[in-house]
Design an enzyme around this catalytic site. Structure first.
Site, short mmCIF file in Angstrom:
data_model
loop_
_atom_site.label_atom_id
_atom_site.label_comp_id
_atom_site.label_asym_id
_atom_site.label_seq_id
_atom_site.Cartn_x
_atom_site.Cartn_y
_atom_site.Cartn_z
N GLY A 198 0.81 -1.22 0.00
CA GLY A 198 0.00 0.00 0.00
C GLY A 198 0.84 1.26 0.00
CG LEU A 228 -0.85 1.80 -3.90
CD1 LEU A 228 -2.02 1.45 -4.81
CD2 LEU A 228 0.11 0.63 -3.81
N GLY A 266 5.77 4.10 -8.77
CA GLY A 266 6.48 2.82 -8.92
C GLY A 266 5.51 1.65 -8.89
CG HIS A 267 3.35 0.71 -5.34
ND1 HIS A 267 3.60 1.81 -4.55
CD2 HIS A 267 3.85 -0.35 -4.68
CE1 HIS A 267 4.22 1.43 -3.46
NE2 HIS A 267 4.40 0.13 -3.51
N GLY A 276 9.01 -5.00 -8.46
CA GLY A 276 9.91 -3.94 -8.88
C GLY A 276 11.38 -4.38 -8.82
CE LYS A 285 13.37 1.99 -3.85
NZ LYS A 285 12.80 1.12 -2.80
CG ASP A 286 12.11 -3.40 -3.04
OD1 ASP A 286 12.84 -2.72 -2.31
OD2 ASP A 286 10.92 -3.11 -3.25
CB SER A 333 6.20 3.71 0.80
OG SER A 333 5.67 2.94 -0.23
#
Ligand code: PAF
Length: 281
Positions: free
Chosen positions: A31, A33, A36-37, A147, A149-150, A186
């Site tokens: 959540g 958001l 990116g989400h 993503g 990113k992670d 986030s």
């Protein structure tokens, strides 16, 4: 858009789509958001006939010193964004719906979970792998989007899907960045204005390193340059700067001969930011 809080209802919804011959793409989120989400949702729409997004702040991936209660939440705004984006169903269960009392089973990628972020956040990837397995079993999607990113999380999930023969296709989605290059997260809202301005050092270091990787520099010299560049920013508290094989996340030190990933974890005050870039020699 259906907003569903129980396992039985999401299973019914997915079963109905499947019996009509439709495929399902999943975007798991916690959540709060951001763009990116929404990039994950857009990709999911291209990958499946139906899109399910989950919103679940998973307690098992937070450590004892990490404050789960201050994790930012805004369900109303999230639902409006997902509705506008054309998501078919949102699964947003309570903790008790996901974790039954007395549960004993965990999922852990034994090597990948211990390195890098896993060292800074012991138990984190066990929580991620366990909840993602549960979400896969509950929703039973054909595809799931995560993503890049992670990056380590993506590697953990790919490994777990391979090891456990989970029939879900994993799609990695490129990092979405703010105008100045900061990776969307986030956590960014928790940065002070001064730290927010300084945090651009991560993407600057990564983009410059990407250029340097093409010059024949060794991985250890590139790593040293990235670390020094970050440390030159007084507000940045460098936790780790690593260059690893992009597939296995094994350490590399010599000349770059295959795609490698530069992984950064940097604290600004109490906020831990991560960022990554895959570089090719
Ligand atoms: O990346 C996240 O938001 C979370 O780690 C995930 C994959 C939704 C699992 O809780």
């Amino acid at each position: 858009m259906q907003v569903i809080t129980t396992k039985a209802e999401i299973r019914d919804a997915v079963r109905a789509w499947r019996s009509a011959g439709e495929t399902v793409a999943l975007t798991p989120t916690m959540g709060y958001l951001h763009a990116g989400h929404m990039a994950l949702v857009e990709r999911a729409k291209a990958e499946g006939d139906r899109v399910v997004t989950t919103i679940f702040v998973n307690p098992t991936q937070f450590g004892p010193n990490e404050d789960l209660s201050t994790y930012p939440r805004d369900a109303e705004r999230d639902l409006a964004m997902l509705r506008d984006a054309g998501v078919d169903a949102v699964f947003m269960p309570e903790v008790a719906e996901v974790y039954a009392p007395g549960a004993q089973t965990i999922v852990e990628t034994t090597e990948l979970a211990k390195m890098l972020i896993g060292k800074l956040r012991p138990g984190h990837f066990r929580g991620v792998a366990t909840v993602v397995t549960k979400l896969f079993n509950i929703v039973q999607p054909d595809t799931a989007c995560f993503g890049e990113k992670d990056y380590q999380q993506l590697c953990v999930i790919r490994q777990m899907v391979r090891d456990l023969d989970i029939p879900v296709r994993i799609v990695g989605v490129p990092t979405v960045r703010e105008g100045d290059g900061l990776a969307m997260s986030s956590r960014n809202v928790r940065l002070t204005p001064e730290d927010r301005a300084a945090a651009v050092v991560l993407s600057r270091a990564l983009f410059q390193a990407e250029e340097m990787a093409r010059t024949g520099i060794t991985a250890s010299r590139l790593r040293a340059w990235v670390a020094a560049h970050i440390q030159a920013e007084p507000r940045a508290d460098l936790q780790s700067a690593d260059i690893r094989d992009a597939q296995t996340l094994q350490s590399i030190s010599g000349p770059l001969t295959a795609p490698a990933v530069i992984l950064l974890a940097v604290r600004f005050g109490s906020v831990l930011l991560i960022d990554q870039r895959v570089v090719t020699p």
